[in-house]
Design an enzyme around this catalytic site. Sequence first.
Site, PDB file in Angstrom:
ATOM      1  N   PHE A  33       1.029   6.128   2.696  1.00  0.00           N
ATOM      2  CA  PHE A  33       2.216   5.691   3.437  1.00  0.00           C
ATOM      3  C   PHE A  33       2.859   4.518   2.718  1.00  0.00           C
ATOM      4  O   PHE A  33       2.144   3.615   2.253  1.00  0.00           O
ATOM      5  CB  PHE A  33       1.780   5.267   4.841  1.00  0.00           C
ATOM      6  CG  PHE A  33       2.811   4.522   5.650  1.00  0.00           C
ATOM      7  CD1 PHE A  33       3.636   5.206   6.518  1.00  0.00           C
ATOM      8  CD2 PHE A  33       2.922   3.143   5.566  1.00  0.00           C
ATOM      9  CE1 PHE A  33       4.571   4.515   7.288  1.00  0.00           C
ATOM     10  CE2 PHE A  33       3.857   2.452   6.322  1.00  0.00           C
ATOM     11  CZ  PHE A  33       4.680   3.137   7.185  1.00  0.00           C
ATOM     12  N   SER A  99      -5.333   6.403   1.280  1.00  0.00           N
ATOM     13  CA  SER A  99      -4.826   5.799   2.500  1.00  0.00           C
ATOM     14  C   SER A  99      -4.456   6.879   3.522  1.00  0.00           C
ATOM     15  O   SER A  99      -5.305   7.657   3.946  1.00  0.00           O
ATOM     16  CB  SER A  99      -3.637   4.898   2.147  1.00  0.00           C
ATOM     17  OG  SER A  99      -3.170   4.197   3.260  1.00  0.00           O
ATOM     18  N   MET A 100      -3.184   6.961   3.895  1.00  0.00           N
ATOM     19  CA  MET A 100      -2.769   7.986   4.846  1.00  0.00           C
ATOM     20  C   MET A 100      -3.108   9.383   4.353  1.00  0.00           C
ATOM     21  O   MET A 100      -3.389  10.289   5.146  1.00  0.00           O
ATOM     22  CB  MET A 100      -1.274   7.859   5.121  1.00  0.00           C
ATOM     23  CG  MET A 100      -0.788   8.703   6.272  1.00  0.00           C
ATOM     24  SD  MET A 100       0.917   8.340   6.725  1.00  0.00           S
ATOM     25  CE  MET A 100       1.158   9.651   7.942  1.00  0.00           C
ATOM     26  N   HIS A 257      -5.579  -2.830  -1.108  1.00  0.00           N
ATOM     27  CA  HIS A 257      -5.406  -1.468  -0.611  1.00  0.00           C
ATOM     28  C   HIS A 257      -4.880  -0.528  -1.688  1.00  0.00           C
ATOM     29  O   HIS A 257      -5.299   0.626  -1.771  1.00  0.00           O
ATOM     30  CB  HIS A 257      -4.431  -1.491   0.573  1.00  0.00           C
ATOM     31  CG  HIS A 257      -4.273  -0.176   1.261  1.00  0.00           C
ATOM     32  ND1 HIS A 257      -5.273   0.411   2.001  1.00  0.00           N
ATOM     33  CD2 HIS A 257      -3.219   0.675   1.318  1.00  0.00           C
ATOM     34  CE1 HIS A 257      -4.850   1.561   2.493  1.00  0.00           C
ATOM     35  NE2 HIS A 257      -3.614   1.746   2.098  1.00  0.00           N
TER      36      HIS A 257
END
Length: 283
Positions: A33, A99-100, A257
């Site tokens: 994202f 991540s997403m 991240h």
Amino acid sequence: MPFITVGTENSAPIDLYYEDHGSGKPVVLIHGFPFNGATWEKETRALQNAGYRTITYDRRGNGNSAQPAFGYDYNTFAADLDVLMTELDLNEVTLIGHSMGTGEVVRYLGNYGSQRVSRAVLLSPLQPMLAKASDNPEGVDRSLFKGFQDAIIKDRFAYLTSFCDAFFNPDQNMGKRVSEEAYRAHWQIGAMASGKATHDSVDAWQEDFRPDLPKINIPVLIVQGDQDRVLPYPVTGQRLGPMMPTAQLITLKGAPHGIPWTHADEINKAVLDFMKQPAKARA
């Protein structure tokens, strides 16, 4: 530009933009994202040089894909991935999500099984369940997600700057592992996503993936930074590893991240080493 149609909205097709390069066993990479497949450039280059075929695609609502007003949940995202896998007739696939994008990997395996998939890689994972609940006290308070959505409605582009800050930890990495130009490029890529997709995707972050985990019967590699300010390591990767008997966890000390960019060398080495290991028997 290649597209695959995954549905319709009123009179318009819902098309996903994808790129398919190289030869060899296929690797499908699913972005985080609110970016698109372009953010995988450091990984696709290494994979192609190692003899793999790489397929990236832009999630619905993102990048060059269609931007419908619905479908921003993981059952729909996994169904979109299934159409891609089926249309391209992919087999012996390594699925890599960041991540997403780890949500598509896990929900796809939970809903569709591993017949087409040999391995999975989860980078900065969303699992097992990010939102706090009575049976998930380790999670993040749901009011935080509401705050994100309010900020997106008020000024999506200002929110995107704050997200990129959390993504890269620029106070630690700017000028070292990420340049100002790369930061701006990610911001610009994120701005290509629709407002609807950006807003509604926050709801998807709160999905419970714990029922999917026991269905995963292939080798899984988890890689996450212990300074992840988007998906906190103690809530996600640190908890996820012990829940998956087929998984191995690599913790990157001091990493943020956005490890596909900031720690691409470490990611590529870990992924390529993982893909060279003999496949384990399926349960």
